[in-house]
Motif scaffolding. Structure first.
Motif, PDB file in Angstrom:
ATOM      1  N   LEU A  32     -11.031  33.164   4.935  1.00  0.00           N
ATOM      2  CA  LEU A  32     -10.117  34.187   5.447  1.00  0.00           C
ATOM      3  C   LEU A  32      -9.244  34.776   4.341  1.00  0.00           C
ATOM      4  O   LEU A  32      -8.947  35.978   4.351  1.00  0.00           O
ATOM      5  CB  LEU A  32      -9.251  33.607   6.557  1.00  0.00           C
ATOM      6  CG  LEU A  32      -9.958  33.436   7.906  1.00  0.00           C
ATOM      7  CD1 LEU A  32      -9.099  32.634   8.873  1.00  0.00           C
ATOM      8  CD2 LEU A  32     -10.303  34.789   8.518  1.00  0.00           C
ATOM      9  N   ILE A  33      -8.829  33.945   3.386  1.00  0.00           N
ATOM     10  CA  ILE A  33      -8.004  34.491   2.307  1.00  0.00           C
ATOM     11  C   ILE A  33      -8.848  35.417   1.423  1.00  0.00           C
ATOM     12  O   ILE A  33      -8.331  36.357   0.825  1.00  0.00           O
ATOM     13  CB  ILE A  33      -7.357  33.364   1.470  1.00  0.00           C
ATOM     14  CG1 ILE A  33      -6.113  33.897   0.714  1.00  0.00           C
ATOM     15  CG2 ILE A  33      -8.318  32.769   0.485  1.00  0.00           C
ATOM     16  CD1 ILE A  33      -4.987  34.316   1.597  1.00  0.00           C
ATOM     17  N   GLY A  34     -10.163  35.183   1.374  1.00  0.00           N
ATOM     18  CA  GLY A  34     -11.056  36.097   0.674  1.00  0.00           C
ATOM     19  C   GLY A  34     -11.106  37.460   1.350  1.00  0.00           C
ATOM     20  O   GLY A  34     -11.156  38.496   0.682  1.00  0.00           O
ATOM     21  N   VAL A  35     -11.075  37.467   2.680  1.00  0.00           N
ATOM     22  CA  VAL A  35     -11.027  38.732   3.418  1.00  0.00           C
ATOM     23  C   VAL A  35      -9.736  39.482   3.095  1.00  0.00           C
ATOM     24  O   VAL A  35      -9.737  40.694   2.868  1.00  0.00           O
ATOM     25  CB  VAL A  35     -11.140  38.474   4.938  1.00  0.00           C
ATOM     26  CG1 VAL A  35     -10.968  39.769   5.721  1.00  0.00           C
ATOM     27  CG2 VAL A  35     -12.480  37.832   5.273  1.00  0.00           C
ATOM     28  N   TYR A  36      -8.621  38.754   3.062  1.00  0.00           N
ATOM     29  CA  TYR A  36      -7.329  39.380   2.783  1.00  0.00           C
ATOM     30  C   TYR A  36      -7.290  39.945   1.364  1.00  0.00           C
ATOM     31  O   TYR A  36      -6.771  41.036   1.146  1.00  0.00           O
ATOM     32  CB  TYR A  36      -6.218  38.350   2.969  1.00  0.00           C
ATOM     33  CG  TYR A  36      -4.823  38.946   3.035  1.00  0.00           C
ATOM     34  CD1 TYR A  36      -4.380  39.553   4.202  1.00  0.00           C
ATOM     35  CD2 TYR A  36      -3.963  38.887   1.951  1.00  0.00           C
ATOM     36  CE1 TYR A  36      -3.101  40.094   4.285  1.00  0.00           C
ATOM     37  CE2 TYR A  36      -2.685  39.421   2.017  1.00  0.00           C
ATOM     38  CZ  TYR A  36      -2.258  40.024   3.191  1.00  0.00           C
ATOM     39  OH  TYR A  36      -0.993  40.563   3.263  1.00  0.00           O
ATOM     40  N   ARG A  37      -7.862  39.214   0.410  1.00  0.00           N
ATOM     41  CA  ARG A  37      -7.890  39.715  -0.968  1.00  0.00           C
ATOM     42  C   ARG A  37      -8.722  40.984  -1.062  1.00  0.00           C
ATOM     43  O   ARG A  37      -8.386  41.911  -1.810  1.00  0.00           O
ATOM     44  CB  ARG A  37      -8.440  38.646  -1.911  1.00  0.00           C
ATOM     45  CG  ARG A  37      -8.538  39.092  -3.353  1.00  0.00           C
ATOM     46  CD  ARG A  37      -7.196  39.557  -3.891  1.00  0.00           C
ATOM     47  NE  ARG A  37      -6.440  38.488  -4.480  1.00  0.00           N
ATOM     48  CZ  ARG A  37      -5.161  38.555  -4.817  1.00  0.00           C
ATOM     49  NH1 ARG A  37      -4.495  39.668  -4.602  1.00  0.00           N
ATOM     50  NH2 ARG A  37      -4.536  37.529  -5.336  1.00  0.00           N
ATOM     51  N   GLY A  38      -9.814  41.044  -0.315  1.00  0.00           N
ATOM     52  CA  GLY A  38     -10.613  42.265  -0.308  1.00  0.00           C
ATOM     53  C   GLY A  38      -9.814  43.458   0.198  1.00  0.00           C
ATOM     54  O   GLY A  38      -9.906  44.564  -0.351  1.00  0.00           O
ATOM     55  N   ALA A  39      -9.008  43.248   1.243  1.00  0.00           N
ATOM     56  CA  ALA A  39      -8.160  44.324   1.757  1.00  0.00           C
ATOM     57  C   ALA A  39      -7.101  44.704   0.731  1.00  0.00           C
ATOM     58  O   ALA A  39      -6.794  45.894   0.543  1.00  0.00           O
ATOM     59  CB  ALA A  39      -7.505  43.891   3.071  1.00  0.00           C
ATOM     60  N   GLN A  40      -6.537  43.717   0.045  1.00  0.00           N
ATOM     61  CA  GLN A  40      -5.526  44.009  -0.971  1.00  0.00           C
ATOM     62  C   GLN A  40      -6.079  44.875  -2.097  1.00  0.00           C
ATOM     63  O   GLN A  40      -5.376  45.724  -2.648  1.00  0.00           O
ATOM     64  CB  GLN A  40      -4.976  42.709  -1.567  1.00  0.00           C
ATOM     65  CG  GLN A  40      -3.946  41.994  -0.718  1.00  0.00           C
ATOM     66  CD  GLN A  40      -3.343  40.818  -1.463  1.00  0.00           C
ATOM     67  OE1 GLN A  40      -4.042  40.089  -2.170  1.00  0.00           O
ATOM     68  NE2 GLN A  40      -2.050  40.623  -1.315  1.00  0.00           N
ATOM     69  N   LEU A  41      -7.339  44.666  -2.439  1.00  0.00           N
ATOM     70  CA  LEU A  41      -7.935  45.391  -3.557  1.00  0.00           C
ATOM     71  C   LEU A  41      -7.811  46.897  -3.355  1.00  0.00           C
ATOM     72  O   LEU A  41      -7.436  47.631  -4.277  1.00  0.00           O
ATOM     73  CB  LEU A  41      -9.405  44.993  -3.712  1.00  0.00           C
ATOM     74  CG  LEU A  41     -10.174  45.671  -4.839  1.00  0.00           C
ATOM     75  CD1 LEU A  41      -9.614  45.282  -6.193  1.00  0.00           C
ATOM     76  CD2 LEU A  41     -11.661  45.334  -4.752  1.00  0.00           C
ATOM     77  N   PHE A  42      -8.109  47.377  -2.143  1.00  0.00           N
ATOM     78  CA  PHE A  42      -8.002  48.807  -1.870  1.00  0.00           C
ATOM     79  C   PHE A  42      -6.577  49.217  -1.555  1.00  0.00           C
ATOM     80  O   PHE A  42      -6.167  50.336  -1.881  1.00  0.00           O
ATOM     81  CB  PHE A  42      -8.937  49.180  -0.710  1.00  0.00           C
ATOM     82  CG  PHE A  42     -10.382  49.241  -1.094  1.00  0.00           C
ATOM     83  CD1 PHE A  42     -10.904  50.377  -1.692  1.00  0.00           C
ATOM     84  CD2 PHE A  42     -11.223  48.168  -0.877  1.00  0.00           C
ATOM     85  CE1 PHE A  42     -12.237  50.445  -2.061  1.00  0.00           C
ATOM     86  CE2 PHE A  42     -12.559  48.219  -1.238  1.00  0.00           C
ATOM     87  CZ  PHE A  42     -13.067  49.359  -1.834  1.00  0.00           C
TER      88      PHE A  42
END
Length: 568
Positions: A323-333
């Motif tokens: 789940l934290i990987g999903v959040y990091r992906g959102a942060q990238l954009f």
């Protein structure tokens, strides 16, 4: 009636110091301070700190102006390349490591990034200031004195980071990343040595060489991280540890290459004393620390609460990493608007500082209002397609494990990062007006707001994507609140911020454009680019229809690109 755009004078001749090399998961920030320290400080150190006073700077000639212009373009290109290489790296890692491995390595990158960005900012700006504040014949002595100090600081900070690696992992409820965090201490050491070398290049106005190292290192780092992860996985080892090992390898290669170009200076007494240099570095380090904690507070707290939830539900660390990987992906954009708006602070606010020094209140107000209004317009232009097309944007770049669960998070978080961009511009303006303590205090208060908001909202959400959306919402509300406060403070200091009518028009245009984007279907990866352009055009059309944007803005764009409008 449209707002009359204020024509801007040309930017200062010398480009600002480079901010980086940034951590691949971070942005190159400067919130609690203005644009990076200029290469020619406003005041030289006391005469006792050097054997002879520097000769006055020569009058710029067309050739030196062209050289400075090329250097400025090179530094700007290096900044763009760093964003691109870091972006590419973030797209590769989920496919190599899986979403859970991407989440775990993101925890390591975030931890080391907080420290790295501080040590890099102080190293580049401190040495650049020391070298540029003395005569050319004394630059090598000033470089040697400050390099030695920064080497000692790098050893001390990297050692402390290695000792605290276990505590950082435990706080994040991710004890399995303690080993990679300890290895990452070598990155802190190497960056602490590399940053002063880059600072020396900047202080000597060797901008093309500096840009070359930044671009080359960005490519080297991306390739090394990916190769390290792949090699370790094929050997049956941890891909996370392999990615960090690749990062260390890249840093270990670039440091001696840079040293071959800069040398190590020569012994002597020129330049600031140790005490004077530390006095300069301390407030810079404090402000950068506040900023980098702000960038990562929601991420670390979310990982902590996810870890606590998985422990309670007996799901294991992989579920939290996923789940934290999903959040990091959102942060990238979500971070893109802030990254791209840094150019506003690099160009505009040195002029704001100059107007303040000349006690030109009218110019201060004009530059502040022009810069903030431009920031509002550009922020909306960037946020509208990212928020409106959030699931499609993630689907364009990431595997299904991320885009299928991260769309709502990105939609909310991108709005918060838009507020963060405005907060950054306002804080940079405050610092340009000698309100450094106010800007730093505001950043610290924002860290506290984000921490309190996430601590209240995230644990109450159901385990899963709802926790991610709760974190994004709490963070966005905190950033928006601080942006409003920053606007009030800037209005008080400069006599202007942004007209209420402009804020309302931008808000309406942004809301409509996002609503349009949210209703567009998925038509394929190539079509996403066209849809993003369509959403941006909707936003611009509404600004033109409400007469917020008009001919005056077009005239400013023509001036910025060196084209003269036709006489009336």
């Amino acid at each position: 009636m449209p707002r009359a755009a204020e024509p801007l004078p040309p930017p200062p001749e010398a480009p600002a110091a480079s901010q980086a090399p940034p951590d691949p998961s971070q942005v190159p920030p400067a919130l609690a301070q203005a644009a990076p320290a200029p290469t020619a400080p406003s005041s030289a150190p006391p005469a006792a700190a050097r054997p002879s006073a520097p000769s006055p700077p020569p009058t710029p000639t067309p050739s030196t102006a062209r050289s400075a212009g090329r250097g400025g373009l090179a530094i700007a290109g290096a900044k763009v390349s760093f964003i691109v290489f870091g972006f590419v790296q973030q797209l590769i890692l989920p496919r190599l490591l899986g979403t859970d491995g991407y989440g775990a390595v993101s925890v390591v990158f975030a931890g080391v990034g907080v420290v790295n960005n501080v040590i890099v900012a102080t190293g580049i700006q401190g040495v650049s200031r020391a070298v540029s504040s003395v005569a050319d014949r004394d630059a090598a002595e000033a470089f040697r004195r400050t390099l030695a100090l920064h080497a000692v600081l790098a050893i001390a900070v990297s050692s402390a980071f290695a000792l605290l690696a276990g505590a950082i992992a435990d706080f994040s409820e991710a004890p399995h990343v303690a080993g990679p965090l300890r290895l990452a201490a070598a990155i802190v050491l190497l960056y602490g040595l590399y940053a002063p070398l880059v600072g020396a290049l900047n202080g000597q106005r060797r901008f093309l060489t500096q840009a070359g190292f930044d671009i080359g290192y960005g490519a080297l780092r991306t390739a090394s991280v990916a190769a390290g992860a792949l090699l370790f996985l094929r050997a049956g080892q941890s891909g996370v540890l392999g990615a960090i090992a690749g990062f260390v390898t890249a840093a270990a290669i670039i440091v001696p290459l840079a040293a071959l170009k800069t040398g190590f200076g020569r012994p002597g007494s020129a330049g600031p004393s140790i005490r004077e240099h530390l006095v300069f570095l301390l407030p810079l380090a404090v402000s950068q620390t506040f900023l980098n904690f702000l960038l990562q507070t929601d991420f670390f707290l979310l990982r902590r609460f996810l870890g606590q939830a998985t422990n309670h539900l007996a799901l294991g660390a992989k579920a939290a990493d996923d789940l934290i990987g999903v959040y990091r992906g959102a942060q990238l954009f979500a971070f893109l608007p802030y990254q791209l708006l840094l150019s506003v602070t690099f160009i505009l606010f040195p002029m704001l500082a100059r107007a303040h020094a000349e006690n030109d209140r009218a110019a201060v107000r004009r530059y502040a209002m022009t810069g903030v209004r431009l920031s509002f317009l550009l922020t909306g232009l960037l946020v509208a397609p990212i928020s409106g097309l959030a699931p499609h944007v993630l689907r364009f770049a990431f595997p299904v494990e991320i885009w299928s669960r991260g769309g709502d998070t990105l939609r909310v978080l991108s709005l918060g990062m838009g507020a963060f961009a405005i907060l950054g511009v306002a804080s940079a303006a405050l610092t340009s007006l000698h309100r450094e303590r106010v800007a730093a205090a505001l950043t610290a208060a924002t860290v506290l707001l984000v921490a309190v908001g996430c601590s209240v909202a995230v644990p109450r959400a159901a385990f899963g994507p709802d926790m991610l959306v709760s974190s994004a919402t709490a963070t966005s509300l905190a950033l928006a609140t601080s942006a409003v406060v920053a606007g009030a403070l800037l209005h008080r200091a400069a006599g202007g911020f942004v007209p209420v009518a402009t804020a309302l028009r931008v808000g309406v245009a942004l809301a409509v454009a996002i609503a349009v984007g949210a209703r567009l279907p998925w038509l394929g990866k190539i079509a996403v680019l066209g849809e993003a352009i369509a959403v941006a055009l909707v936003y611009l059309a509404l600004l033109v229809a409400t007469r917020e944007v008009g001919r005056d803005d077009l005239a400013v764009l023509r001036q910025a690109f060196g084209r003269r409008g036709r006489p009336a």
